[in-house]
Design a protein around this motif. Structure first.
Motif, PDB file in Angstrom:
ATOM      1  N   LEU A  31       0.835  -1.194   0.000  1.00  0.00           N
ATOM      2  CA  LEU A  31       0.000   0.000   0.000  1.00  0.00           C
ATOM      3  C   LEU A  31       0.870   1.244   0.000  1.00  0.00           C
ATOM      4  N   GLU A  35      -3.173   5.009   0.159  1.00  0.00           N
ATOM      5  CA  GLU A  35      -3.985   3.806   0.386  1.00  0.00           C
ATOM      6  C   GLU A  35      -3.969   3.417   1.864  1.00  0.00           C
ATOM      7  N   LEU A 123      -9.843   0.290  -2.405  1.00  0.00           N
ATOM      8  CA  LEU A 123      -9.045  -0.714  -1.691  1.00  0.00           C
ATOM      9  C   LEU A 123      -9.480  -2.132  -2.039  1.00  0.00           C
TER      10      LEU A 123
END
Length: 161
Positions: A31, A35, A123
């Motif tokens: 990530l 994020e 996500l």
């Protein structure tokens, strides 16, 4: 016989989902800061503590049918597993709860994202996704029909169908 425009659209959508479920090109990535910030915000909003120390399995209520089915079966087998938090994400609490009921999940053992925030923040897509802490970062792995068993095995959880 002619199909209506709506029926044709449905057929095309089902073909795309069926094709997409076979295998993804990039199932795992670290990530980035944006994020991770979104993940922290969403888990805080949903009341999931210590996200930086937990494994999170986010399951979309709609998407790759075989992938969602496999993830829901896994969730049922491991309802009491303390090291993993299961989040079912979708825009309808009624549909999400119906999905959980179909797989006989105890509503006290998972978190429901009824606003589809994991989806809207990008996500989670049509695939269930595992978020796992690794050293100083978090990895996101999209699960599909070809990698679910191996990916769950990597985090030390057995999956039997």
């Amino acid at each position: 016989m002619y199909l209506s425009l709506r029926a044709c659209s449905l057929v095309v959508a089902l073909m795309l989902v069926a094709t997409a479920c076979k295998k993804q090109s990039t199932p795992e990535h670290a990530l980035n800061a944006k994020e991770y910030k979104s993940l922290r915000f969403l888990t805080d909003t949903l009341g999931v503590p210590n996200v930086h120390q937990k494994i999170i399995l986010a399951i979309p209520s709609r998407g790759c049918a075989s992938c969602i089915e496999a993830a829901m079966k896994y969730a049922k087998q491991n309802e009491g597993e303390p090291k993993i938090t299961i989040i079912i994400t979708g825009a309808s609490s009624k549909f999400t709860r119906a999905l959980a009921k179909k797989y006989q999940l105890d509503e006290n053992r998972f978190v429901v994202d009824t606003k589809g925030m994991f989806l809207s923040k990008g996500l989670v897509t049509i695939y269930p996704t595992i978020f796992k802490p690794v050293d100083d970062y978090t990895m996101a792995t999209h699960l599909d029909a070809t990698n679910i068993r191996d990916e769950l095995g990597k985090i030390g959880i057995e999956f039997t169908e």
